[in-house]
Design a protein around this motif. Structure first.
Motif, PDB file in Angstrom:
ATOM      1  N   CYS A 245       0.800  -1.234   0.000  1.00  0.00           N
ATOM      2  CA  CYS A 245       0.000   0.000   0.000  1.00  0.00           C
ATOM      3  C   CYS A 245       0.831   1.281   0.000  1.00  0.00           C
ATOM      4  O   CYS A 245       0.273   2.362  -0.174  1.00  0.00           O
ATOM      5  CB  CYS A 245      -0.981  -0.008   1.171  1.00  0.00           C
ATOM      6  SG  CYS A 245      -0.168   0.094   2.772  1.00  0.00           S
ATOM      7  N   CYS A 246       2.130   1.181   0.224  1.00  0.00           N
ATOM      8  CA  CYS A 246       3.034   2.349   0.143  1.00  0.00           C
ATOM      9  C   CYS A 246       4.223   1.887  -0.694  1.00  0.00           C
ATOM     10  O   CYS A 246       5.364   1.801  -0.226  1.00  0.00           O
ATOM     11  CB  CYS A 246       3.501   2.782   1.528  1.00  0.00           C
ATOM     12  SG  CYS A 246       2.178   3.361   2.590  1.00  0.00           S
ATOM     13  N   ALA A 248       6.052   2.875  -3.329  1.00  0.00           N
ATOM     14  CA  ALA A 248       7.112   3.666  -3.985  1.00  0.00           C
ATOM     15  C   ALA A 248       7.446   3.003  -5.325  1.00  0.00           C
ATOM     16  O   ALA A 248       6.535   2.644  -6.079  1.00  0.00           O
ATOM     17  CB  ALA A 248       8.315   3.830  -3.083  1.00  0.00           C
ATOM     18  N   SER A 249       8.734   2.793  -5.609  1.00  0.00           N
ATOM     19  CA  SER A 249       9.034   2.179  -6.913  1.00  0.00           C
ATOM     20  C   SER A 249       9.101   0.650  -6.822  1.00  0.00           C
ATOM     21  O   SER A 249       9.641  -0.003  -7.715  1.00  0.00           O
ATOM     22  CB  SER A 249      10.308   2.765  -7.510  1.00  0.00           C
ATOM     23  OG  SER A 249      11.361   2.568  -6.614  1.00  0.00           O
ATOM     24  N   LYS A 252       9.914  -3.464  -2.153  1.00  0.00           N
ATOM     25  CA  LYS A 252       9.434  -4.591  -1.321  1.00  0.00           C
ATOM     26  C   LYS A 252       8.566  -5.536  -2.148  1.00  0.00           C
ATOM     27  O   LYS A 252       8.542  -6.739  -1.901  1.00  0.00           O
ATOM     28  CB  LYS A 252       8.636  -4.077  -0.112  1.00  0.00           C
ATOM     29  CG  LYS A 252       9.394  -3.156   0.802  1.00  0.00           C
ATOM     30  CD  LYS A 252      10.607  -3.757   1.421  1.00  0.00           C
ATOM     31  CE  LYS A 252      11.341  -2.777   2.307  1.00  0.00           C
ATOM     32  NZ  LYS A 252      11.682  -1.476   1.686  1.00  0.00           N
ATOM     33  N   ASP A 269       0.524   3.834  -4.321  1.00  0.00           N
ATOM     34  CA  ASP A 269       1.272   4.878  -3.625  1.00  0.00           C
ATOM     35  C   ASP A 269       0.501   6.174  -3.856  1.00  0.00           C
ATOM     36  O   ASP A 269      -0.253   6.292  -4.836  1.00  0.00           O
ATOM     37  CB  ASP A 269       2.700   4.984  -4.190  1.00  0.00           C
ATOM     38  CG  ASP A 269       3.636   5.749  -3.256  1.00  0.00           C
ATOM     39  OD1 ASP A 269       4.457   5.105  -2.571  1.00  0.00           O
ATOM     40  OD2 ASP A 269       3.553   6.995  -3.210  1.00  0.00           O
ATOM     41  N   ARG A 271       1.840   8.952  -4.677  1.00  0.00           N
ATOM     42  CA  ARG A 271       2.509   9.792  -5.699  1.00  0.00           C
ATOM     43  C   ARG A 271       2.385   9.166  -7.086  1.00  0.00           C
ATOM     44  O   ARG A 271       2.933   8.089  -7.333  1.00  0.00           O
ATOM     45  CB  ARG A 271       3.993   9.926  -5.373  1.00  0.00           C
ATOM     46  CG  ARG A 271       4.281  10.805  -4.172  1.00  0.00           C
ATOM     47  CD  ARG A 271       5.773  10.930  -3.970  1.00  0.00           C
ATOM     48  NE  ARG A 271       6.393   9.692  -3.514  1.00  0.00           N
ATOM     49  CZ  ARG A 271       7.678   9.402  -3.644  1.00  0.00           C
ATOM     50  NH1 ARG A 271       8.489  10.221  -4.266  1.00  0.00           N
ATOM     51  NH2 ARG A 271       8.169   8.265  -3.163  1.00  0.00           N
ATOM     52  N   ASP A 296      -4.407   7.016  -1.705  1.00  0.00           N
ATOM     53  CA  ASP A 296      -4.012   7.452  -0.369  1.00  0.00           C
ATOM     54  C   ASP A 296      -4.358   6.320   0.597  1.00  0.00           C
ATOM     55  O   ASP A 296      -5.536   6.035   0.839  1.00  0.00           O
ATOM     56  CB  ASP A 296      -4.778   8.741  -0.017  1.00  0.00           C
ATOM     57  CG  ASP A 296      -4.386   9.294   1.344  1.00  0.00           C
ATOM     58  OD1 ASP A 296      -3.696   8.581   2.100  1.00  0.00           O
ATOM     59  OD2 ASP A 296      -4.763  10.442   1.642  1.00  0.00           O
ATOM     60  N   ALA A 297      -3.325   5.703   1.151  1.00  0.00           N
ATOM     61  CA  ALA A 297      -3.548   4.538   2.013  1.00  0.00           C
ATOM     62  C   ALA A 297      -4.167   4.923   3.352  1.00  0.00           C
ATOM     63  O   ALA A 297      -4.614   4.058   4.105  1.00  0.00           O
ATOM     64  CB  ALA A 297      -2.222   3.802   2.238  1.00  0.00           C
ATOM     65  N   PRO A 317       5.411   5.706   5.221  1.00  0.00           N
ATOM     66  CA  PRO A 317       6.229   6.910   5.303  1.00  0.00           C
ATOM     67  C   PRO A 317       6.674   7.110   6.756  1.00  0.00           C
ATOM     68  O   PRO A 317       5.893   6.865   7.675  1.00  0.00           O
ATOM     69  CB  PRO A 317       5.272   8.034   4.874  1.00  0.00           C
ATOM     70  CG  PRO A 317       3.894   7.450   4.948  1.00  0.00           C
ATOM     71  CD  PRO A 317       4.026   5.982   4.803  1.00  0.00           C
ATOM     72  N   LEU A 345       0.305   9.778  10.969  1.00  0.00           N
ATOM     73  CA  LEU A 345       0.035   9.311   9.595  1.00  0.00           C
ATOM     74  C   LEU A 345       0.074   7.778   9.549  1.00  0.00           C
ATOM     75  O   LEU A 345      -0.774   7.125   8.920  1.00  0.00           O
ATOM     76  CB  LEU A 345       1.065   9.926   8.630  1.00  0.00           C
ATOM     77  CG  LEU A 345       1.012   9.468   7.182  1.00  0.00           C
ATOM     78  CD1 LEU A 345      -0.354   9.745   6.547  1.00  0.00           C
ATOM     79  CD2 LEU A 345       2.105  10.170   6.341  1.00  0.00           C
ATOM     80  N   ILE A 349      -2.847   5.263   8.355  1.00  0.00           N
ATOM     81  CA  ILE A 349      -2.648   4.259   7.287  1.00  0.00           C
ATOM     82  C   ILE A 349      -2.993   2.869   7.830  1.00  0.00           C
ATOM     83  O   ILE A 349      -3.734   2.101   7.201  1.00  0.00           O
ATOM     84  CB  ILE A 349      -1.205   4.321   6.731  1.00  0.00           C
ATOM     85  CG1 ILE A 349      -1.008   5.624   5.941  1.00  0.00           C
ATOM     86  CG2 ILE A 349      -0.886   3.096   5.872  1.00  0.00           C
ATOM     87  CD1 ILE A 349       0.386   5.856   5.388  1.00  0.00           C
TER      88      ILE A 349
HETATM   89  C1  LIG Z   1       9.228   4.106   2.746  1.00  0.00           C
HETATM   90  S1  LIG Z   1       8.563   4.538   1.227  1.00  0.00           S
HETATM   91  C2  LIG Z   1       8.165   2.971   0.545  1.00  0.00           C
HETATM   92  C3  LIG Z   1       9.351   2.241  -0.020  1.00  0.00           C
HETATM   93  C4  LIG Z   1       8.995   1.066  -0.877  1.00  0.00           C
HETATM   94  N1  LIG Z   1       8.103   0.142  -0.229  1.00  0.00           N
HETATM   95  C5  LIG Z   1      10.230   0.327  -1.364  1.00  0.00           C
HETATM   96  O1  LIG Z   1      10.517  -0.755  -0.868  1.00  0.00           O
HETATM   97  O2  LIG Z   1      10.898   0.850  -2.231  1.00  0.00           O
HETATM   98  C6  LIG Z   1       7.012   5.170   1.661  1.00  0.00           C
HETATM   99  C7  LIG Z   1       6.127   5.523   0.501  1.00  0.00           C
HETATM  100  O3  LIG Z   1       4.865   5.889   1.035  1.00  0.00           O
HETATM  101  C8  LIG Z   1       4.282   6.823   0.171  1.00  0.00           C
HETATM  102  N2  LIG Z   1       3.198   7.504   0.921  1.00  0.00           N
HETATM  103  C9  LIG Z   1       3.260   8.560   1.755  1.00  0.00           C
HETATM  104  N3  LIG Z   1       2.047   8.838   2.235  1.00  0.00           N
HETATM  105  C10 LIG Z   1       1.193   7.947   1.679  1.00  0.00           C
HETATM  106  C11 LIG Z   1      -0.200   7.734   1.763  1.00  0.00           C
HETATM  107  N4  LIG Z   1      -0.977   8.495   2.551  1.00  0.00           N
HETATM  108  N5  LIG Z   1      -0.727   6.742   1.039  1.00  0.00           N
HETATM  109  C12 LIG Z   1       0.034   5.962   0.239  1.00  0.00           C
HETATM  110  N6  LIG Z   1       1.356   6.125   0.115  1.00  0.00           N
HETATM  111  C13 LIG Z   1       1.933   7.094   0.833  1.00  0.00           C
HETATM  112  C14 LIG Z   1       5.416   7.715  -0.241  1.00  0.00           C
HETATM  113  O4  LIG Z   1       5.102   8.344  -1.466  1.00  0.00           O
HETATM  114  C15 LIG Z   1       6.573   6.706  -0.341  1.00  0.00           C
HETATM  115  O5  LIG Z   1       6.740   6.314  -1.663  1.00  0.00           O
END
Ligand SMILES: C[S@@+](CC[C@H](N)C(=O)[O-])C[C@H]1O[C@@H](n2cnc3c(N)ncnc32)[C@H](O)[C@@H]1O
Length: 416
Positions: A245-246, A248-249, A252, A269, A271, A296-297, A317, A345, A349
């Motif tokens: 649910c978060c 990024a690229s 994980k 994500d 973004r 938005d998670a 995050p 936050l 989430i």
């Molecule tokens: C720690 S990073 C994740 C890294 C990713 N899992 C990886 O292994 O590369 C956290 C991510 O949460 C996203 N994020 C922040 N607030 C969020 C929200 N409310 N809902 C979903 N994603 C969110 C950010 O954009 C960021 O990409």
């Protein structure tokens, strides 16, 4: 780059360019207000200031980083003294002109100061002194070899005579290594910090639990055999549904696909730009069977709010405090209020995404934070809500030239 003239004391043994490096670093530090990562700020700065050649950039950047490694401490010293002190504390060897400048600028031999003043807020497992020392050590570069690529990757590294250390799937390289010029990033290897790679242990634990590979210990408690990774089933029998649910690229998610095999993968994500990166990366990684959404998670948004998953990965995050030896400017600009903001936050989430776990399903909670409020406290709150903690770990990278992370695998009650 031309030599500067603000030279206190004897300059005979110090080439003028070293004063220029120091002056440039002090100027940059004065201009930088922490709004963007220092690496980005330096990149923009050097692209505007054409007088800096490649070597100059490296030297000036090293000095800026050295300064920020001191955090907010040593404020009784001048900017120049702090840059030079940071350099002395962080570099294993420093060139003779810097040694000379340490004397010229009267950088004190003995000093006291607290680089990381928030020790009372650390996760209990983190060793405060060792963690603080890690700010003066630049972490290594880590690659994870993807399944089936080990022989080819090792052969390429050996042929290129690139120094590396191997531990399981993890490769440790000097942080200056240009791995991408030699190896197919995302297909043969992924660039992934050592502690992030160790999240694989929690995924294997999940796999064993759902594939029925959990063996009771001698007391009859369900437990894991040590080092079971090689003996766990290659496929899970039934295909599991996962929501990262978060995402990024997708670091994980790629790890999950590599550990768990065929999975039904949903990634999201907040973004849109990072989801575009993820799609490109998944293409390179050969991951085809997935659904990617911008969401938005922290809020129940359709269609995800209507679905139920076997496993939700929440790599939330966070303050990123476990990664600050890579980004020491955060140490300098950090405000403790941020811990509260991130913890709130994370709670939002978790409140939302835990609803999307099937009864008896699992949550993998991950941060790259060293703060208890973002780690154990969040897990304790879930426990109070009836979740069972199956495993919980602080992945202590601070003594290993790696990041520090936190991971917990929890199971939802089968019957609400
Ligand atoms: C720690 S990073 C994740 C890294 C990713 N899992 C990886 O292994 O590369 C956290 C991510 O949460 C996203 N994020 C922040 N607030 C969020 C929200 N409310 N809902 C979903 N994603 C969110 C950010 O954009 C960021 O990409």
């Amino acid at each position: 780059m031309t030599a500067a003239s603000s030279i206190p004391g004897s300059a005979e043994k110090v080439p003028g360019r070293f004063y220029s490096y120091l002056n440039s670093a002090v100027k940059i530090i004065g201009d930088y207000k922490g709004q963007e990562p220092l690496a980005q700020f330096l990149k923009n700065y050097f692209s505007r200031e054409k007088k800096f050649g490649g070597k100059d950039r490296k030297q000036v950047a090293q000095l800026c980083y050295a300064y920020y490694r001191l955090g907010k401490s040593f404020t009784d010293l001048s900017f120049e003294q702090r840059v030079l002190l940071g350099l002395r504390l962080s570099a294993t060897e420093i060139a003779a002109p810097w040694v000379e400048l340490l004397t010229i600028y009267k950088v004190p031999e003995t000093f006291s100061g607290t680089v990381f003043p928030w020790k009372d807020q650390l996760s209990p497992e983190v060793d405060p002194a060792a963690f603080e020392r890690s700010f003066f050590v630049q972490p290594d570069l880590f690659l994870r070899i993807r399944p089936g690529n080990e022989a080819a990757v090792i052969k390429k590294l050996e042929q290129a005579a690139l120094p590396f250390e191997k531990d399981g799937d993890a490769l440790r390289l000097p942080n200056t290594a240009k791995a991408g010029e030699l190896l197919s990033v995302n297909s043969e290897v992924v660039i992934q910090d050592l502690s992030s790679q160790k999240i694989a242990g929690l995924l294997r634990s999940y796999k064993i639990r759902v594939a029925g590979g959990v063996h009771p210990d001698s007391h009859g408690n369900p437990g894991l055999k040590p080092h079971v990774s090689d003996r766990i089933p290659a496929t899970m029998g039934t295909q599991v549904s996962i929501w990262d649910c978060c995402a990024a690229s997708g670091g994980k998610s790629i790890l999950a696909a590599d550990v768990l095999g065929t999975v039904e993968l949903t990634v999201s994500d907040i973004r849109p730009s990072i989801i575009a990166n993820l799609k490109k990366r998944f293409h390179e990684a050969g991951i085809k069977n997935f659904r990617a959404l911008v969401a938005d998670a922290a809020k129940p948004e359709a269609p995800l709010s209507r679905e139920r998953f076997d496993l939700v990965i929440a790599d939330v995050p966070c303050s990123g405090s476990g990664t600050w030896s890579r980004t020491p400017e955060r140490l300098h600009f950090f405000n403790t209020e941020e811990i509260k903001t991130y913890a709130a936050l994370q709670r939002n989430i978790l409140s939302n995404v835990t609803r999307s776990v099937k009864p008896g399903g699992f949550l993998l909670y991950i941060t790259c934070s060293v703060f208890k409020a973002e780690n154990e406290d969040q897990v304790a709150r879930l426990q109070e809500q009836g979740w069972e903690v199956k495993e919980q770990q602080v992945l202590k990278g601070y003594a290993l030239k790696a990041d520090t992370m936190f991971g917990a695998l929890l199971q939802k009650k089968k019957h609400p």
